[in-house]
Design a protein around this motif. Structure first.
Motif, PDB file in Angstrom:
ATOM      1  N   GLU A 108       0.835  -1.211   0.000  1.00 11.79           N
ATOM      2  CA  GLU A 108       0.000   0.000   0.000  1.00 11.79           C
ATOM      3  C   GLU A 108       0.868   1.258   0.000  1.00 11.79           C
ATOM      4  N   PHE A 109       2.054   1.209   0.596  1.00 10.46           N
ATOM      5  CA  PHE A 109       2.940   2.378   0.613  1.00 10.46           C
ATOM      6  C   PHE A 109       3.302   2.785  -0.812  1.00 10.46           C
ATOM      7  N   ALA A 110       3.676   1.813  -1.634  1.00 13.13           N
ATOM      8  CA  ALA A 110       4.033   2.100  -3.028  1.00 13.13           C
ATOM      9  C   ALA A 110       2.830   2.632  -3.799  1.00 13.13           C
ATOM     10  N   ARG A 111       1.684   2.056  -3.553  1.00 12.95           N
ATOM     11  CA  ARG A 111       0.480   2.517  -4.239  1.00 12.95           C
ATOM     12  C   ARG A 111       0.162   3.962  -3.857  1.00 12.95           C
ATOM     13  N   GLN A 112       0.306   4.295  -2.581  1.00 16.06           N
ATOM     14  CA  GLN A 112       0.021   5.653  -2.115  1.00 16.06           C
ATOM     15  C   GLN A 112       1.044   6.665  -2.649  1.00 16.06           C
ATOM     16  N   ALA A 113       2.309   6.273  -2.732  1.00 10.50           N
ATOM     17  CA  ALA A 113       3.336   7.166  -3.295  1.00 10.50           C
ATOM     18  C   ALA A 113       3.015   7.475  -4.757  1.00 10.50           C
ATOM     19  N   GLN A 114       2.626   6.451  -5.489  1.00 13.65           N
ATOM     20  CA  GLN A 114       2.250   6.638  -6.886  1.00 13.65           C
ATOM     21  C   GLN A 114       1.002   7.513  -7.012  1.00 13.65           C
ATOM     22  N   GLU A 115       0.043   7.288  -6.167  1.00 15.34           N
ATOM     23  CA  GLU A 115      -1.187   8.084  -6.191  1.00 15.34           C
ATOM     24  C   GLU A 115      -0.913   9.547  -5.860  1.00 15.34           C
ATOM     25  N   LEU A 116      -0.042   9.804  -4.894  1.00 15.47           N
ATOM     26  CA  LEU A 116       0.332  11.181  -4.569  1.00 15.47           C
ATOM     27  C   LEU A 116       0.989  11.847  -5.773  1.00 15.47           C
ATOM     28  N   GLY A 117       1.878  11.122  -6.443  1.00 17.45           N
ATOM     29  CA  GLY A 117       2.516  11.658  -7.641  1.00 17.45           C
ATOM     30  C   GLY A 117       1.523  11.989  -8.737  1.00 17.45           C
ATOM     31  N   ARG A 118       0.479  11.228  -8.841  1.00 15.88           N
ATOM     32  CA  ARG A 118      -0.561  11.469  -9.843  1.00 15.88           C
ATOM     33  C   ARG A 118      -1.471  12.638  -9.453  1.00 15.88           C
ATOM     34  N   LEU A 119      -1.808  12.717  -8.163  1.00 10.64           N
ATOM     35  CA  LEU A 119      -2.772  13.714  -7.711  1.00 10.64           C
ATOM     36  C   LEU A 119      -2.225  15.138  -7.620  1.00 10.64           C
ATOM     37  N   LEU A 120      -0.987  15.295  -7.204  1.00  2.61           N
ATOM     38  CA  LEU A 120      -0.456  16.654  -7.034  1.00  2.61           C
ATOM     39  C   LEU A 120      -0.559  17.485  -8.319  1.00  2.61           C
ATOM     40  N   PRO A 121      -0.078  16.994  -9.471  1.00  2.00           N
ATOM     41  CA  PRO A 121      -0.225  17.795 -10.696  1.00  2.00           C
ATOM     42  C   PRO A 121      -1.694  18.018 -11.087  1.00  2.00           C
TER      43      PRO A 121
END
Length: 86
Positions: free
Chosen positions: A18-31
């Motif tokens: 879940e940590f990797a999934r959340q890091a990826q999701e944060l990268g997608r959401l910020l922009p």
């Protein structure tokens, strides 16, 4: 208004997927929410790599900040974006 964000996270994938999934999701959401100039820990491994790749794919300008010591570690290549060597 704020358009830049700095994110530092682990260079490993963590114990929970879940940590990797959340890091990826944060990268997608910020922009997607107007934060289009992102700074991160400078590596392409683990959570940092997941975050940076997702942010770049979402259209953000991504800049890695990395020390000389880490830059010289075998197999450690800053990505994506232009690294800043400190």
């Amino acid at each position: 208004s704020i358009h830049s964000v700095t994110v530092f996270c682990g260079s490993s994938k963590g114990r929970d997927p879940e940590f990797a999934r959340q890091a990826q999701e944060l990268g997608r959401l910020l922009p997607a929410h107007g934060y289009d100039n992102l700074f991160y820990g400078g590596g392409n491994h683990g959570l940092m790599g997941r975050f940076a790749s997702a942010a770049a794919d979402a259209g953000a300008k991504v800049t890695g900040i990395i020390t000389h010591a880490f830059q010289s570690v075998a197999g450690y290549k800053p990505s994506p974006g232009e690294p800043e060597i400190a």
